[in-house]
Design a protein around this motif. Structure first.
Motif, PDB file in Angstrom:
ATOM      1  N   UNK A  49       0.811  -1.230   0.000  1.00 30.49           N
ATOM      2  CA  UNK A  49       0.000   0.000   0.000  1.00 30.49           C
ATOM      3  C   UNK A  49       0.840   1.274   0.000  1.00 30.49           C
ATOM      4  N   UNK A  50       2.166   1.141   0.105  1.00 29.69           N
ATOM      5  CA  UNK A  50       3.027   2.323   0.241  1.00 29.69           C
ATOM      6  C   UNK A  50       2.943   3.202  -0.999  1.00 29.69           C
ATOM      7  N   UNK A  51       2.799   4.507  -0.779  1.00 31.62           N
ATOM      8  CA  UNK A  51       2.852   5.489  -1.854  1.00 31.62           C
ATOM      9  C   UNK A  51       3.265   6.830  -1.249  1.00 31.62           C
ATOM     10  N   UNK A  52       3.983   7.607  -2.038  1.00 29.45           N
ATOM     11  CA  UNK A  52       4.463   8.907  -1.568  1.00 29.45           C
ATOM     12  C   UNK A  52       3.307   9.899  -1.513  1.00 29.45           C
ATOM     13  N   UNK A  53       3.175  10.570  -0.379  1.00 27.95           N
ATOM     14  CA  UNK A  53       2.192  11.640  -0.218  1.00 27.95           C
ATOM     15  C   UNK A  53       2.966  12.947  -0.122  1.00 27.95           C
ATOM     16  N   UNK A  54       3.040  13.735  -1.213  1.00 28.09           N
ATOM     17  CA  UNK A  54       3.962  14.875  -1.273  1.00 28.09           C
ATOM     18  C   UNK A  54       3.835  15.879  -0.138  1.00 28.09           C
ATOM     19  N   UNK A  55       2.613  16.211   0.273  1.00 32.67           N
ATOM     20  CA  UNK A  55       2.463  17.258   1.287  1.00 32.67           C
ATOM     21  C   UNK A  55       3.045  16.851   2.633  1.00 32.67           C
ATOM     22  N   UNK A  56       3.046  15.550   2.937  1.00 31.13           N
ATOM     23  CA  UNK A  56       3.647  15.070   4.182  1.00 31.13           C
ATOM     24  C   UNK A  56       5.133  14.751   3.982  1.00 31.13           C
ATOM     25  N   UNK A  57       5.496  14.321   2.770  1.00 27.72           N
ATOM     26  CA  UNK A  57       6.880  13.918   2.484  1.00 27.72           C
ATOM     27  C   UNK A  57       7.857  15.063   2.751  1.00 27.72           C
ATOM     28  N   UNK A  58       7.525  16.253   2.330  1.00 27.83           N
ATOM     29  CA  UNK A  58       8.456  17.372   2.494  1.00 27.83           C
ATOM     30  C   UNK A  58       8.777  17.610   3.961  1.00 27.83           C
ATOM     31  N   UNK A  59       7.740  17.627   4.800  1.00 29.73           N
ATOM     32  CA  UNK A  59       7.981  17.884   6.227  1.00 29.73           C
ATOM     33  C   UNK A  59       8.705  16.718   6.896  1.00 29.73           C
ATOM     34  N   UNK A  60       8.358  15.497   6.500  1.00 28.52           N
ATOM     35  CA  UNK A  60       8.932  14.325   7.163  1.00 28.52           C
ATOM     36  C   UNK A  60      10.362  14.044   6.717  1.00 28.52           C
ATOM     37  N   UNK A  61      10.660  14.292   5.424  1.00 31.06           N
ATOM     38  CA  UNK A  61      11.940  13.839   4.893  1.00 31.06           C
ATOM     39  C   UNK A  61      12.755  14.910   4.170  1.00 31.06           C
ATOM     40  N   UNK A  62      12.150  15.650   3.259  1.00 35.95           N
ATOM     41  CA  UNK A  62      12.906  16.647   2.503  1.00 35.95           C
ATOM     42  C   UNK A  62      13.560  17.664   3.435  1.00 35.95           C
ATOM     43  N   UNK A  63      12.811  18.150   4.391  1.00 38.66           N
ATOM     44  CA  UNK A  63      13.335  19.159   5.313  1.00 38.66           C
ATOM     45  C   UNK A  63      14.432  18.615   6.221  1.00 38.66           C
ATOM     46  N   UNK A  64      14.537  17.294   6.320  1.00 36.28           N
ATOM     47  CA  UNK A  64      15.605  16.672   7.118  1.00 36.28           C
ATOM     48  C   UNK A  64      16.838  16.353   6.264  1.00 36.28           C
ATOM     49  N   UNK A  65      16.813  16.670   4.985  1.00 34.29           N
ATOM     50  CA  UNK A  65      17.938  16.367   4.110  1.00 34.29           C
ATOM     51  C   UNK A  65      18.035  14.913   3.707  1.00 34.29           C
ATOM     52  N   UNK A  66      16.907  14.194   3.767  1.00 34.54           N
ATOM     53  CA  UNK A  66      16.888  12.773   3.415  1.00 34.54           C
ATOM     54  C   UNK A  66      16.892  12.614   1.893  1.00 34.54           C
ATOM     55  N   UNK A  67      17.817  11.773   1.385  1.00 30.08           N
ATOM     56  CA  UNK A  67      17.861  11.512  -0.057  1.00 30.08           C
ATOM     57  C   UNK A  67      16.820  10.476  -0.482  1.00 30.08           C
ATOM     58  N   UNK A  68      16.590   9.491   0.391  1.00 27.28           N
ATOM     59  CA  UNK A  68      15.635   8.452   0.053  1.00 27.28           C
ATOM     60  C   UNK A  68      15.137   7.747   1.301  1.00 27.28           C
ATOM     61  N   UNK A  69      14.018   7.041   1.159  1.00 27.37           N
ATOM     62  CA  UNK A  69      13.419   6.301   2.265  1.00 27.37           C
ATOM     63  C   UNK A  69      13.410   4.816   1.914  1.00 27.37           C
ATOM     64  N   UNK A  70      13.991   4.027   2.795  1.00 21.52           N
ATOM     65  CA  UNK A  70      14.121   2.580   2.636  1.00 21.52           C
ATOM     66  C   UNK A  70      13.128   1.921   3.577  1.00 21.52           C
ATOM     67  N   UNK A  71      12.076   1.330   3.017  1.00 20.52           N
ATOM     68  CA  UNK A  71      11.075   0.623   3.815  1.00 20.52           C
ATOM     69  C   UNK A  71      11.355  -0.872   3.722  1.00 20.52           C
ATOM     70  N   UNK A  72      11.218  -1.573   4.845  1.00 19.97           N
ATOM     71  CA  UNK A  72      11.583  -2.988   4.843  1.00 19.97           C
ATOM     72  C   UNK A  72      10.721  -3.782   5.813  1.00 19.97           C
ATOM     73  N   UNK A  73      10.575  -5.062   5.513  1.00 18.13           N
ATOM     74  CA  UNK A  73       9.865  -5.985   6.388  1.00 18.13           C
ATOM     75  C   UNK A  73      10.547  -7.337   6.308  1.00 18.13           C
TER      76      UNK A  73
END
Length: 303
Positions: free
Chosen positions: A184-208
């Motif tokens: 179900x994972x999908x990028x939600x731009x309005x939340x992505x910027x605050x959660x990751x872009x503003x922290x200088x994150x290049x990418x998000x690695x999700x794992x199980x």
């Protein structure tokens, strides 16, 4: 000016799987702007440009570009470029050969061991650059889960919690409860910027830990929209950093540990990344990333 290029599928033994990579040869006369334009034209997660090395002890110098920016280091471009150069420059003996390809990258020198066999795809493995930082806990789970289209209860399993690790490329690592949530994972731009872009994150690695392949230890997905990569089929540099996450949460005993990581399945680009970790006195001493690559196309760029 005409330049030869090759397209390889990396972290797969079969064409049309894995992570596609464009490699442009003899690129010394290209400017940085030219390289960025060409990478944008290929529109793959990365494009490699092969140049004359500064040191005669190296095989080549390479520069790595996403569609939007240059990277100091990346895993599948390192594997793919090394395998291509080995195949083009190494003579085979009875169809088999081994080679060491020494690459000058922006991060420094990277040595890749390449194993070519007549019976199958070529395999490459490199020692990952040292990571000097330590994982940092990530707070605000509701913001982060919303950024990837999940709810907070779907983030985390066992003792694994979201963390940030700064290295050549900074990744946020987010454990996900199960495969159903991963689908179900999908990028939600309005939340992505605050959660990751503003922290200088290049990418998000999700794992199980839940996997589709019996030989896999982890199932992963990687998103890097700020690099122009909506989703990446296989991410060697992230897996190199992931070794530190595994060691932290799983408390690996001293010795050598091998883990296979499956990625790209939701994209229809199944990939397998071989991760080897050496632990001594509880500390991660060495990390190696390996995988296969196959050539699928070649042509000429007219500049």
């Amino acid at each position: 000016m005409a330049l030869t290029y090759h397209v390889l599928d990396v972290f797969t033994e079969r064409a049309f799987g894995g992570n596609p990579l464009a490699v442009v040869l003899d690129a010394d006369k290209l400017s940085s702007s030219d390289m960025q334009t060409i990478a944008r034209e290929f529109n793959l997660s990365e494009t490699v440009f092969v140049l004359t090395p500064a040191s005669p002890g190296h095989t080549a110098r390479i520069r790595i570009f996403t569609p939007s920016r240059e990277l100091a280091f990346a895993g599948h471009p390192t594997i793919g470029a090394a395998i291509l150069l080995a195949e083009l420059r190494t003579s085979l003996v009875n169809g088999d050969s081994d080679a060491i390809i020494a690459l000058e990258e922006e991060i420094g020198s990277v040595r890749v061991g390449v194993r070519m066999r007549a019976s199958g795809a070529t395999f490459g493995e490199f020692d990952a650059p040292k990571v000097t930082s330590t994982p940092e806990a990530l707070s605000e789970p509701e913001e982060m889960s919303a950024a990837v289209g999940l709810i907070s209860t779907e983030i985390g399993f066992e003792n694994h919690k979201p963390v940030l690790l700064k290295s050549a490329n900074t990744f946020a690592f987010m454990p996900v409860s199960n495969l159903d949530a991963m689908s179900k994972v999908k990028v939600t731009p309005q939340h992505w910027m605050r959660a990751f872009t503003d922290r200088g994150v290049h990418g998000v690695f999700l794992y199980t830990r839940q996997c589709l392949r019996a030989q896999s230890a982890f199932h992963a997905r990687v998103f890097a929209p700020d690099l122009g990569v909506p989703e990446d089929p296989a991410t060697g540099s992230a897996c190199a950093s992931f070794a530190h996450i595994i060691n932290q949460f799983d408390a690996l005993p001293d010795g050598t540990h091998k883990r296979a990581i499956e990625q790209g399945i939701e994209m229809g680009r199944p990939s397998s990344i071989a991760l080897t970790m050496t632990v001594s006195r509880g500390k991660l001493e060495a990390v190696r990333i390996g995988g296969y690559a196959v050539r699928v196309a070649e042509g000429t760029l007219k500049i």
